[in-house]
Design a protein around this motif. Structure first.
Motif, PDB file in Angstrom:
ATOM      1  N   TRP A 106       0.829  -1.204   0.000  1.00  0.00           N
ATOM      2  CA  TRP A 106       0.000   0.000   0.000  1.00  0.00           C
ATOM      3  C   TRP A 106       0.865   1.257   0.000  1.00  0.00           C
ATOM      4  CZ3 TRP A 106      -0.161   4.031   3.446  1.00  0.00           C
ATOM      5  CH2 TRP A 106      -1.141   4.999   3.189  1.00  0.00           C
ATOM      6  N   MET A 107       1.926   1.260   0.801  1.00  0.00           N
ATOM      7  CA  MET A 107       2.771   2.451   0.884  1.00  0.00           C
ATOM      8  C   MET A 107       3.466   2.720  -0.440  1.00  0.00           C
ATOM      9  SD  MET A 107       3.799   4.965   2.823  1.00  0.00           S
ATOM     10  CE  MET A 107       4.246   4.864   4.557  1.00  0.00           C
ATOM     11  N   ILE A 108       3.919   1.676  -1.107  1.00  0.00           N
ATOM     12  CA  ILE A 108       4.545   1.856  -2.418  1.00  0.00           C
ATOM     13  C   ILE A 108       3.543   2.465  -3.395  1.00  0.00           C
ATOM     14  CG2 ILE A 108       5.517   0.648  -4.408  1.00  0.00           C
ATOM     15  CD1 ILE A 108       6.695  -1.389  -2.427  1.00  0.00           C
ATOM     16  N   ASP A 109       2.339   1.920  -3.407  1.00  0.00           N
ATOM     17  CA  ASP A 109       1.305   2.407  -4.336  1.00  0.00           C
ATOM     18  C   ASP A 109       0.893   3.847  -4.034  1.00  0.00           C
ATOM     19  OD1 ASP A 109       1.343  -0.067  -5.523  1.00  0.00           O
ATOM     20  OD2 ASP A 109      -0.515  -0.773  -4.596  1.00  0.00           O
ATOM     21  N   SER A 110       0.937   4.221  -2.770  1.00  0.00           N
ATOM     22  CA  SER A 110       0.468   5.556  -2.376  1.00  0.00           C
ATOM     23  C   SER A 110       1.361   6.673  -2.894  1.00  0.00           C
ATOM     24  CB  SER A 110       0.383   5.655  -0.848  1.00  0.00           C
ATOM     25  OG  SER A 110       1.692   5.749  -0.276  1.00  0.00           O
ATOM     26  N   GLY A 111       2.644   6.378  -3.068  1.00  0.00           N
ATOM     27  CA  GLY A 111       3.572   7.417  -3.487  1.00  0.00           C
ATOM     28  C   GLY A 111       3.926   8.387  -2.381  1.00  0.00           C
ATOM     29  N   ALA A 113       6.066   7.987   0.012  1.00  0.00           N
ATOM     30  CA  ALA A 113       7.428   7.870   0.516  1.00  0.00           C
ATOM     31  C   ALA A 113       8.449   7.834  -0.613  1.00  0.00           C
ATOM     32  CB  ALA A 113       7.554   6.605   1.368  1.00  0.00           C
ATOM     33  N   THR A 114       9.673   8.203  -0.274  1.00  0.00           N
ATOM     34  CA  THR A 114      10.804   8.089  -1.192  1.00  0.00           C
ATOM     35  C   THR A 114      11.537   6.794  -0.863  1.00  0.00           C
ATOM     36  OG1 THR A 114      11.101  10.487  -1.316  1.00  0.00           O
ATOM     37  CG2 THR A 114      12.978   9.111  -1.948  1.00  0.00           C
ATOM     38  N   PRO A 115      11.713   5.898  -1.814  1.00  0.00           N
ATOM     39  CA  PRO A 115      12.426   4.652  -1.519  1.00  0.00           C
ATOM     40  C   PRO A 115      13.822   4.939  -0.951  1.00  0.00           C
ATOM     41  CG  PRO A 115      11.374   4.526  -3.669  1.00  0.00           C
ATOM     42  CD  PRO A 115      11.257   5.951  -3.220  1.00  0.00           C
ATOM     43  N   VAL A 116      14.199   4.214   0.091  1.00  0.00           N
ATOM     44  CA  VAL A 116      15.534   4.440   0.668  1.00  0.00           C
ATOM     45  C   VAL A 116      16.627   4.056  -0.326  1.00  0.00           C
ATOM     46  CG1 VAL A 116      14.753   4.177   3.047  1.00  0.00           C
ATOM     47  CG2 VAL A 116      15.602   2.173   1.790  1.00  0.00           C
ATOM     48  N   GLN A 117      16.261   3.327  -1.373  1.00  0.00           N
ATOM     49  CA  GLN A 117      17.238   2.995  -2.407  1.00  0.00           C
ATOM     50  C   GLN A 117      17.886   4.253  -2.990  1.00  0.00           C
ATOM     51  OE1 GLN A 117      17.832  -0.425  -3.348  1.00  0.00           O
ATOM     52  NE2 GLN A 117      19.691   0.583  -4.072  1.00  0.00           N
ATOM     53  N   LYS A 118      17.122   5.336  -3.074  1.00  0.00           N
ATOM     54  CA  LYS A 118      17.644   6.603  -3.593  1.00  0.00           C
ATOM     55  C   LYS A 118      18.828   7.075  -2.758  1.00  0.00           C
ATOM     56  CE  LYS A 118      16.404  11.501  -4.041  1.00  0.00           C
ATOM     57  NZ  LYS A 118      15.315  12.522  -3.890  1.00  0.00           N
ATOM     58  N   GLY A 320       8.129 -10.498  10.425  1.00  0.00           N
ATOM     59  CA  GLY A 320       7.040  -9.619  10.825  1.00  0.00           C
ATOM     60  C   GLY A 320       7.651  -8.332  11.347  1.00  0.00           C
ATOM     61  N   GLY A 321       6.875  -7.540  12.017  1.00  0.00           N
ATOM     62  CA  GLY A 321       7.402  -6.291  12.557  1.00  0.00           C
ATOM     63  C   GLY A 321       7.213  -5.136  11.600  1.00  0.00           C
ATOM     64  N   GLY A 322       8.185  -4.251  11.544  1.00  0.00           N
ATOM     65  CA  GLY A 322       8.025  -3.065  10.725  1.00  0.00           C
ATOM     66  C   GLY A 322       9.336  -2.508  10.211  1.00  0.00           C
ATOM     67  N   SER A 323       9.221  -1.416   9.468  1.00  0.00           N
ATOM     68  CA  SER A 323      10.385  -0.773   8.853  1.00  0.00           C
ATOM     69  C   SER A 323      10.202   0.738   8.905  1.00  0.00           C
ATOM     70  CB  SER A 323      10.545  -1.247   7.409  1.00  0.00           C
ATOM     71  OG  SER A 323       9.406  -0.894   6.638  1.00  0.00           O
ATOM     72  N   LEU A 324      11.257   1.465   8.520  1.00  0.00           N
ATOM     73  CA  LEU A 324      11.244   2.918   8.556  1.00  0.00           C
ATOM     74  C   LEU A 324      11.168   3.471   7.135  1.00  0.00           C
ATOM     75  CD1 LEU A 324      14.022   3.515  11.248  1.00  0.00           C
ATOM     76  CD2 LEU A 324      11.554   3.257  11.589  1.00  0.00           C
ATOM     77  N   TRP A 325      10.191   4.325   6.907  1.00  0.00           N
ATOM     78  CA  TRP A 325       9.972   4.940   5.600  1.00  0.00           C
ATOM     79  C   TRP A 325      10.322   6.421   5.668  1.00  0.00           C
ATOM     80  CZ3 TRP A 325       7.719   2.277   1.339  1.00  0.00           C
ATOM     81  CH2 TRP A 325       7.312   0.961   1.625  1.00  0.00           C
ATOM     82  N   ILE A 326      11.010   6.911   4.652  1.00  0.00           N
ATOM     83  CA  ILE A 326      11.299   8.346   4.542  1.00  0.00           C
ATOM     84  C   ILE A 326      10.208   8.966   3.678  1.00  0.00           C
ATOM     85  CG2 ILE A 326      12.910  10.080   3.685  1.00  0.00           C
ATOM     86  CD1 ILE A 326      15.177   8.213   4.404  1.00  0.00           C
ATOM     87  N   MET A 327       9.437   9.842   4.286  1.00  0.00           N
ATOM     88  CA  MET A 327       8.270  10.375   3.606  1.00  0.00           C
ATOM     89  C   MET A 327       8.644  11.444   2.584  1.00  0.00           C
ATOM     90  SD  MET A 327       6.266   8.373   5.053  1.00  0.00           S
ATOM     91  CE  MET A 327       4.770   8.920   4.247  1.00  0.00           C
ATOM     92  N   ASP A 328       7.854  11.502   1.520  1.00  0.00           N
ATOM     93  CA  ASP A 328       8.038  12.471   0.458  1.00  0.00           C
ATOM     94  C   ASP A 328       6.937  13.517   0.600  1.00  0.00           C
ATOM     95  OD1 ASP A 328       8.710  13.856  -1.793  1.00  0.00           O
ATOM     96  OD2 ASP A 328       8.152  12.285  -3.222  1.00  0.00           O
ATOM     97  N   LYS A 329       7.185  14.480   1.483  1.00  0.00           N
ATOM     98  CA  LYS A 329       6.155  15.479   1.779  1.00  0.00           C
ATOM     99  C   LYS A 329       6.045  16.494   0.651  1.00  0.00           C
ATOM    100  CE  LYS A 329       5.806  16.666   6.160  1.00  0.00           C
ATOM    101  NZ  LYS A 329       6.125  17.157   7.518  1.00  0.00           N
ATOM    102  N   LYS A 330       4.923  17.160   0.598  1.00  0.00           N
ATOM    103  CA  LYS A 330       4.625  18.051  -0.519  1.00  0.00           C
ATOM    104  C   LYS A 330       5.602  19.218  -0.622  1.00  0.00           C
ATOM    105  CE  LYS A 330      -0.301  16.904  -0.584  1.00  0.00           C
ATOM    106  NZ  LYS A 330      -1.674  17.398  -0.362  1.00  0.00           N
TER     107      LYS A 330
END
Length: 451
Positions: A106-111, A113-118, A320-330
């Motif tokens: 869902w987070m990938i589809d939402s756009g 966040a910026t992938p940490v790969q960048k 399971g558990g979670g991860s940290l996403w870097i958000m791509d704010k407006k």
């Protein structure tokens, strides 16, 4: 393809660089006006986890004078993701977001966040020490989308003291459900009237456990190779037989009085184990610290790998558990994203991951943590922690879980139907059929509205 080859390809795809990835103290990152860059971090850790995060954030702020992180608890994962959706309308969301594993698609589809790969590619950040199976879960289309942080796998907890009293070898936990069934029958206790007072085994009505036993059988939960070759369009657990096989085993144990049902809340099943009402149970390794603290020496706690459903299962476990996403704010302020990246690196540094492990029970996401003496000492003191580590390393990369945008809803659907089965309202066949139809409807609706 062999696991080692797949892992090597994955690391190459992630752009492994030549430089170490630990963030430096006293980061030079600052805003244009020279003031500290202020970022917000939303998380869903309460209790010991919340206390640990608060300490980690404080330590980051002390060692990074040009960045100031404000940690904000947002409630359970489901609550947090709903708040995130609402926040996007006013650009009032966080700069870093902790999100559970099943929110990945869902987070990938939402756009949002910026992938940490960048950031990995820009810095040539070395990911070679990150746990390959965990990185593999969050990697989609050869991009690491979020940084693994609080990762866990399910393990079997068992009461070694009760094993001894029942004439069982306390060093030999069940390796499959046939052995589990036999041991549970020897452990289960009844009073003079025949009423069960202590169950041999229990597991919460938790969709995550159902998902794990698809991976354990080496089967996919959803089509298109668990939604990784292409977006999932339907579940697969109804057609491959894995779902039915598992719920039939569940009902068989329950009907024979060998499995205690304490409902959907995992804490209730954990409390039954800690209180001696159930002598074996399945739970996340992240619960280990709480279990040991709750038992407080009343009996000896053993841990073992998640039992196979059948002896010939060739699968493994998914994280399971979670991860940290870097958000791509407006506002897309570059200094905030750079500050967020510094914070993310700090949170997964070996020293912080050792502290995190000791505080919570989530295992380190970096193998460098095991080189630190404090981690070595902790594993010596609490050898139960090693179970999850060994299990993770033994699991094939192919066992990583499914990507499904409607996973939170799907999980609840599975739980509702299993609960109905244990109440005698559905057969195992109806559980699988009803759950599959409902989830497939949700998948179809989502895919049509998110092309």
């Amino acid at each position: 393809m062999k696991k080692s080859i797949i892992a090597s390809m994955l690391i190459a795809a992630l752009g492994v660089g030549l430089f170490a990835g630990c963030s430096k103290n006293d980061s030079k990152q600052a805003s244009a006006d020279g003031k500290p860059v202020e970022i917000t971090f939303w998380h869903s850790m309460g209790g010991a986890g919340g206390d640990a995060i608060k300490k980690m954030v404080e330590d980051f702020n002390k060692t990074h004078s040009n960045i100031k992180v404000a940690d904000q608890y947002q409630g359970a994962y489901d609550d947090a993701i709903n708040k995130l959706k609402s926040s996007q309308q006013g650009n009032s969301g966080p700069d870093v977001m902790q999100l559970y594993d099943i929110g990945t698609r869902w987070m990938i589809d939402s756009g949002y966040a910026t992938p940490v790969q960048k950031f990995i590619d820009a810095e040539k950040y070395d990911v070679s020490s990150l746990e390959k199976n965990i990185v593999g879960y969050y990697t989609v289309d050869n991009k690491l989308n979020s940084m693994p942080f609080n990762s866990s796998t399910p393990i079997l907890y068992y009461n070694k003291t009760a094993f001894k009293e029942a004439g069982l070898d306390p060093e030999k936990a069940p390796k499959n459900f046939d052995e589990l069934k036999d041991m549970s029958s020897k452990l289960t206790k009844k009073d003079s009237s025949g009423k069960i007072t202590n169950y041999g085994f229990s597991m919460a009505i938790y969709g995550w456990i159902f998902e794990q036993y698809m991976s354990k059988q080496g089967k996919f939960y959803a089509n298109n190779e668990n939604g990784r070759k292409d977006k999932a369009t339907a579940v697969d657990f109804d057609s491959n037989g894995a779902g039915l096989k598992f719920v039939k085993m569940w009902k068989d144990l329950y009907d024979q009085g060998l499995l205690g049902n304490y409902g959907r809340k995992t804490d209730d099943t954990q409390n039954a184990f800690v209180g001696g009402k159930a002598f074996m149970y399945i739970d996340s390794t992240a619960s280990l610290s709480g279990v040991l603290k709750g038992v407080n020496g009343k009996f000896e706690v053993g841990t073992a790998a998640l039992p196979n459903l059948s002896d010939d299962d060739k699968g493994g476990v998914s994280i399971g558990g979670g991860s940290l996403w870097i958000m791509d704010k407006k506002d897309k302020k570059d200094d905030k994203q750079k500050a967020a990246w510094e914070f993310v690196k700090f949170m997964v540094s070996p020293e912080e991951q050792v502290f995190w492990n000791k505080s919570t029970g989530y295992f380190p996401v970096t193998t460098k943590a095991y080189d630190i003496q404090d981690m070595k000492d902790n594993l010596t003191k609490y050898p139960q922690f090693k179970t999850a580590i060994d299990q993770l390393h033994a699991s094939p990369l192919e066992a990583r879980g499914a990507l499904l945008a409607v996973f939170p809803e799907a999980r609840q659907t599975v739980e509702t139907n299993i609960e109905s089965m244990l109440q005698g309202k559905e057969t195992p066949e109806q559980v699988i059929d009803n759950a599959a139809k409902a989830i497939n409807t949700s998948i179809d609706k989502y895919n049509k509205s998110n092309k």
